[in-house]
Design a protein around this motif. Structure first.
Motif, PDB file in Angstrom:
ATOM      1  N   MET A   1       0.954  -1.072  -0.083  1.00 53.00           N
ATOM      2  CA  MET A   1       0.003   0.002  -0.040  1.00 53.00           C
ATOM      3  C   MET A   1       0.794   1.362  -0.002  1.00 53.00           C
ATOM      4  O   MET A   1       1.760   1.343   0.491  1.00 53.00           O
ATOM      5  N   ALA A   2       0.443   2.329  -0.644  1.00 55.64           N
ATOM      6  CA  ALA A   2       1.246   3.636  -0.745  1.00 55.64           C
ATOM      7  C   ALA A   2       0.184   4.652  -0.842  1.00 55.64           C
ATOM      8  O   ALA A   2      -0.961   4.369  -1.477  1.00 55.64           O
ATOM      9  N   ILE A   3       0.390   5.895  -0.386  1.00 54.55           N
ATOM     10  CA  ILE A   3      -0.334   6.932  -0.603  1.00 54.55           C
ATOM     11  C   ILE A   3       0.126   7.994  -1.817  1.00 54.55           C
ATOM     12  O   ILE A   3       1.323   8.211  -1.660  1.00 54.55           O
ATOM     13  N   ASN A   4      -0.365   8.209  -2.789  1.00 52.05           N
ATOM     14  CA  ASN A   4      -0.253   9.170  -3.960  1.00 52.05           C
ATOM     15  C   ASN A   4      -0.478  10.443  -3.218  1.00 52.05           C
ATOM     16  O   ASN A   4      -1.798  11.043  -3.243  1.00 52.05           O
ATOM     17  N   PHE A   5       0.255  11.482  -3.501  1.00 50.52           N
ATOM     18  CA  PHE A   5       0.249  12.794  -3.255  1.00 50.52           C
ATOM     19  C   PHE A   5       0.257  13.501  -4.669  1.00 50.52           C
ATOM     20  O   PHE A   5       1.257  13.335  -5.259  1.00 50.52           O
ATOM     21  N   ALA A   6      -0.789  14.442  -5.041  1.00 52.40           N
ATOM     22  CA  ALA A   6      -0.815  14.985  -6.068  1.00 52.40           C
ATOM     23  C   ALA A   6      -0.653  16.617  -5.856  1.00 52.40           C
ATOM     24  O   ALA A   6      -1.514  17.050  -5.192  1.00 52.40           O
ATOM     25  N   LYS A   7       0.455  17.282  -6.289  1.00 52.01           N
ATOM     26  CA  LYS A   7       0.619  18.526  -5.907  1.00 52.01           C
ATOM     27  C   LYS A   7       0.513  19.109  -4.377  1.00 52.01           C
ATOM     28  O   LYS A   7       0.189  19.879  -3.980  1.00 52.01           O
ATOM     29  N   GLY A   8       1.275  18.068  -3.538  1.00 50.00           N
ATOM     30  CA  GLY A   8       1.107  18.123  -2.322  1.00 50.00           C
ATOM     31  C   GLY A   8      -0.206  17.919  -1.252  1.00 50.00           C
ATOM     32  O   GLY A   8      -0.117  17.853  -0.277  1.00 50.00           O
ATOM     33  N   LYS A   9      -1.045  17.414  -2.049  1.00 47.70           N
ATOM     34  CA  LYS A   9      -2.061  17.081  -1.390  1.00 47.70           C
ATOM     35  C   LYS A   9      -2.642  15.497  -1.624  1.00 47.70           C
ATOM     36  O   LYS A   9      -2.281  15.038  -2.739  1.00 47.70           O
ATOM     37  N   PHE A  10      -3.239  15.009  -0.589  1.00 46.08           N
ATOM     38  CA  PHE A  10      -3.617  13.637  -0.741  1.00 46.08           C
ATOM     39  C   PHE A  10      -4.754  13.377  -1.941  1.00 46.08           C
ATOM     40  O   PHE A  10      -5.562  13.888  -2.279  1.00 46.08           O
ATOM     41  N   ASP A  11      -4.156  12.367  -2.809  1.00 43.70           N
ATOM     42  CA  ASP A  11      -4.855  12.085  -4.112  1.00 43.70           C
ATOM     43  C   ASP A  11      -5.649  10.712  -3.725  1.00 43.70           C
ATOM     44  O   ASP A  11      -6.956  10.505  -3.539  1.00 43.70           O
ATOM     45  N   LYS A  12      -5.089   9.442  -3.613  1.00 43.47           N
ATOM     46  CA  LYS A  12      -5.440   8.259  -3.626  1.00 43.47           C
ATOM     47  C   LYS A  12      -4.632   7.411  -2.977  1.00 43.47           C
ATOM     48  O   LYS A  12      -3.391   7.738  -2.957  1.00 43.47           O
ATOM     49  N   ILE A  13      -5.236   6.133  -2.573  1.00 44.65           N
ATOM     50  CA  ILE A  13      -4.341   5.104  -1.851  1.00 44.65           C
ATOM     51  C   ILE A  13      -3.997   3.963  -3.114  1.00 44.65           C
ATOM     52  O   ILE A  13      -4.963   3.779  -3.624  1.00 44.65           O
ATOM     53  N   ILE A  14      -2.800   3.675  -3.169  1.00 47.41           N
ATOM     54  CA  ILE A  14      -2.412   2.797  -4.152  1.00 47.41           C
ATOM     55  C   ILE A  14      -2.223   1.543  -3.383  1.00 47.41           C
ATOM     56  O   ILE A  14      -1.356   1.219  -2.579  1.00 47.41           O
ATOM     57  N   ASP A  15      -3.219   0.508  -3.904  1.00 46.96           N
ATOM     58  CA  ASP A  15      -3.240  -0.637  -2.973  1.00 46.96           C
ATOM     59  C   ASP A  15      -3.400  -1.951  -4.149  1.00 46.96           C
ATOM     60  O   ASP A  15      -4.463  -2.394  -4.158  1.00 46.96           O
ATOM     61  N   PRO A  16      -2.320  -2.238  -4.819  1.00 43.34           N
ATOM     62  CA  PRO A  16      -2.493  -3.297  -5.889  1.00 43.34           C
ATOM     63  C   PRO A  16      -2.590  -4.768  -5.066  1.00 43.34           C
ATOM     64  O   PRO A  16      -3.104  -5.564  -5.965  1.00 43.34           O
ATOM     65  N   TYR A  17      -2.551  -5.048  -3.886  1.00 41.56           N
ATOM     66  CA  TYR A  17      -2.697  -6.310  -3.339  1.00 41.56           C
ATOM     67  C   TYR A  17      -3.642  -6.241  -2.515  1.00 41.56           C
ATOM     68  O   TYR A  17      -3.754  -7.207  -1.595  1.00 41.56           O
ATOM     69  N   GLY A  18      -4.638  -5.287  -2.247  1.00 39.62           N
ATOM     70  CA  GLY A  18      -5.810  -5.289  -1.421  1.00 39.62           C
ATOM     71  C   GLY A  18      -5.556  -5.426   0.171  1.00 39.62           C
ATOM     72  O   GLY A  18      -6.454  -5.947   0.857  1.00 39.62           O
ATOM     73  N   GLY A  19      -4.406  -4.509   0.355  1.00 38.61           N
ATOM     74  CA  GLY A  19      -4.062  -4.503   1.753  1.00 38.61           C
ATOM     75  C   GLY A  19      -5.035  -3.839   2.609  1.00 38.61           C
ATOM     76  O   GLY A  19      -5.355  -4.351   3.702  1.00 38.61           O
ATOM     77  N   GLU A  20      -5.796  -2.795   1.947  1.00 35.03           N
ATOM     78  CA  GLU A  20      -6.720  -2.113   2.971  1.00 35.03           C
ATOM     79  C   GLU A  20      -7.746  -3.141   3.133  1.00 35.03           C
ATOM     80  O   GLU A  20      -8.318  -3.146   4.390  1.00 35.03           O
ATOM     81  N   LYS A  21      -8.217  -3.912   2.380  1.00 36.68           N
ATOM     82  CA  LYS A  21      -9.419  -4.915   2.772  1.00 36.68           C
ATOM     83  C   LYS A  21      -8.882  -5.646   3.675  1.00 36.68           C
ATOM     84  O   LYS A  21      -9.699  -6.170   4.710  1.00 36.68           O
ATOM     85  N   ASP A  22      -7.849  -6.336   3.716  1.00 33.34           N
ATOM     86  CA  ASP A  22      -7.198  -7.179   4.688  1.00 33.34           C
ATOM     87  C   ASP A  22      -7.098  -6.457   6.102  1.00 33.34           C
ATOM     88  O   ASP A  22      -7.388  -7.071   6.980  1.00 33.34           O
ATOM     89  N   LEU A  23      -6.523  -5.303   6.073  1.00 34.24           N
ATOM     90  CA  LEU A  23      -6.561  -4.569   7.450  1.00 34.24           C
ATOM     91  C   LEU A  23      -8.050  -4.512   8.225  1.00 34.24           C
ATOM     92  O   LEU A  23      -7.889  -4.844   9.161  1.00 34.24           O
ATOM     93  N   LYS A  24      -9.002  -4.317   6.949  1.00 32.01           N
ATOM     94  CA  LYS A  24     -10.398  -4.235   7.578  1.00 32.01           C
ATOM     95  C   LYS A  24     -10.964  -5.326   8.327  1.00 32.01           C
ATOM     96  O   LYS A  24     -11.907  -5.598   9.207  1.00 32.01           O
ATOM     97  N   GLU A  25     -10.387  -6.564   7.728  1.00 31.43           N
ATOM     98  CA  GLU A  25     -10.704  -7.837   8.194  1.00 31.43           C
ATOM     99  C   GLU A  25     -10.082  -8.492   9.062  1.00 31.43           C
ATOM    100  O   GLU A  25     -10.081  -9.702   9.370  1.00 31.43           O
ATOM    101  N   ASN A  26      -8.734  -7.820   9.440  1.00 31.74           N
ATOM    102  CA  ASN A  26      -8.085  -8.226  10.475  1.00 31.74           C
ATOM    103  C   ASN A  26      -7.313  -9.535  10.033  1.00 31.74           C
ATOM    104  O   ASN A  26      -6.966 -10.462  10.551  1.00 31.74           O
ATOM    105  N   ILE A  27      -6.709  -9.432   8.682  1.00 31.77           N
ATOM    106  CA  ILE A  27      -5.886 -10.547   7.897  1.00 31.77           C
ATOM    107  C   ILE A  27      -4.508 -10.313   7.879  1.00 31.77           C
ATOM    108  O   ILE A  27      -4.191  -9.264   7.363  1.00 31.77           O
ATOM    109  N   ILE A  28      -3.651 -11.386   8.227  1.00 31.85           N
ATOM    110  CA  ILE A  28      -2.278 -11.451   7.657  1.00 31.85           C
ATOM    111  C   ILE A  28      -2.051 -12.027   6.707  1.00 31.85           C
ATOM    112  O   ILE A  28      -2.460 -13.273   6.656  1.00 31.85           O
ATOM    113  N   LYS A  29      -1.460 -11.675   5.776  1.00 35.98           N
ATOM    114  CA  LYS A  29      -1.275 -12.126   4.157  1.00 35.98           C
ATOM    115  C   LYS A  29      -0.199 -11.772   3.639  1.00 35.98           C
ATOM    116  O   LYS A  29       0.461 -10.440   3.753  1.00 35.98           O
TER     117      LYS A  29
END
Length: 366
Positions: free
Chosen positions: A1-29
């Motif tokens: 997971m990574a956070i993309n900043f565009a022009k110094g402002k938060f743009d979006k979370i870069i999450d190619p492996y679904g880490g945010e979902k795993d965190l919400k579901e309390n999963i280690i992967k």
């Protein structure tokens, strides 16, 4: 997971492996293919367990299967790195669950294989759990009480010597000398995992001395003084904590019963009494001067004899009395003094003497 900043402002979370979902579901992967990740660094096998223990997360099924399959890779990792992850597991609130998870995933055999000897090892009528369950439950108590790493590790290992000393089976089985054997096993464990020498020695000491007997009205003040001489006053607090863990790990409801509180009272009562040669009113130099002796074994033998006498009766710890005894003892041969000194050293703690086996049996104390 990574956070993309565009022009110094938060743009979006870069999450190619679904880490945010795993965190919400309390999963280690693992990221990507588990076998590849563990092949890159086998310490990740333990790290998965550590994170699951610290965060109270679940390990993904595919990741679990890969850990089980690749558990042997842990043998390639430096013991210091394994030790550091092991410490983090022990210091987590869910330390006991962490040990169980290590066993479930075939990792424990590569860390503390000695604990596994307690799996399925039944005890006797004084215990309702196997040795392994008992040790893990003792650890669980220390984590709940937020005790130190020293107390946690000593509690986990306190009965590690039982499987090797078990005699018989069923409700009347015995484990005589398990604390001595356990101390030796603990020494191997702390050495293998490269714990600092002073820390390791304290763990060994607590395991070796965790089994002490005390019953109100049966153990005298002299017995308590000998107990202090054996375990050292600075270790009492930790030793009592290990004893609490031992009790709770056995399934009893109260960690500190009346007789344990009474022992603490007795310790407080005799804490100023002499319990080591340094506390005698005469020292080695005095002995040599009074007895006109050169440095040698006879000096040590005399001090050992004097200490034993003072442990029995602290009022004898006066310079006048001890000088008189030095003069008397100095007339004996080295052979005689050695025999007296060895007899003094062999004087059993009232907690551990063979003569009290019947009393222990009467009160259901092992």
């Amino acid at each position: 997971m990574a956070i993309n900043f565009a022009k110094g402002k938060f743009d979006k979370i870069i999450d190619p492996y679904g880490g945010e979902k795993d965190l919400k579901e309390n999963i280690i992967k693992t990221v990507g293919i588990p076998d590849e990740r563990f092949g890159e660094d086998a310490l990740r096998l333990m790290r998965a367990v550590r994170l699951a223990t610290e965060l109270n997360f679940q390990i993904d099924l595919n990741t679990r299967r890969s850990i089980e399959k690749n558990a042997g890779l842990l043998e390639t990792i430096a013991k210091e790195r394994i030790r550091d992850e092991f410490i983090k597991i022990l210091m987590a609130d869910g330390a006991a669950e962490g040990i169980i998870l290590l066993e479930e995933l075939n990792l424990l055999k590569n860390i503390v294989p000695e604990l596994r000897d307690g799996l399925g090892c039944g005890q006797n009528k004084h215990h309702i759990y196997t040795v392994f369950e008992h040790n893990v439950r003792a650890l669980a108590y220390t984590a709940k009480q937020n005790y130190s790493l020293l107390v946690r590790l000593a509690s986990l290992l306190h009965d590690v010597g039982k499987p090797a000393t078990k005699r018989g089976d069923g409700p009347d089985s015995t484990f005589h000398g398990h604390e001595v054997v356990g101390g030796r096993i603990a020494a191997q464990i702390v050495d293998r995992l490269r714990f600092p020498k002073d820390f390791g020695e304290k763990v060994i000491h607590l395991v070796r001395h965790h089994l002490f007997y005390y019953n109100v009205g049966e153990v005298t003040a002299a017995g308590v003084r000998r107990f202090l001489a054996r375990v050292s006053p600075e270790n009492i607090d930790d030793l009592i904590k290990v004893r609490e863990a031992d009790r709770i790990g056995s399934g009893v409801p109260k960690a500190v019963p009346y007789k344990l509180r009474h022992l603490l009272f007795m310790i407080d009562k005799v804490k100023s009494d002499p319990i080591s040669p340094k506390m005698l009113r005469v020292n080695g130099a005095d002995v040599m001067q009074i007895a006109k002796l050169d440095p040698g074994p006879k000096v040590g033998y005399i001090l050992s004899i004097l200490l034993e006498e003072v442990l029995d009766d602290p009022e004898k710890n006066t310079r006048e009395h001890l000088e008189s005894r030095v003069k008397e003892l100095s007339k004996l041969s080295e052979k005689e003094l050695k025999a007296m000194s060895e007899k003094a050293k062999e004087t059993k703690l009232e907690y551990e003497s063979e003569e009290e086996d019947k009393i222990k049996s009467k009160h259901h104390v092992k």
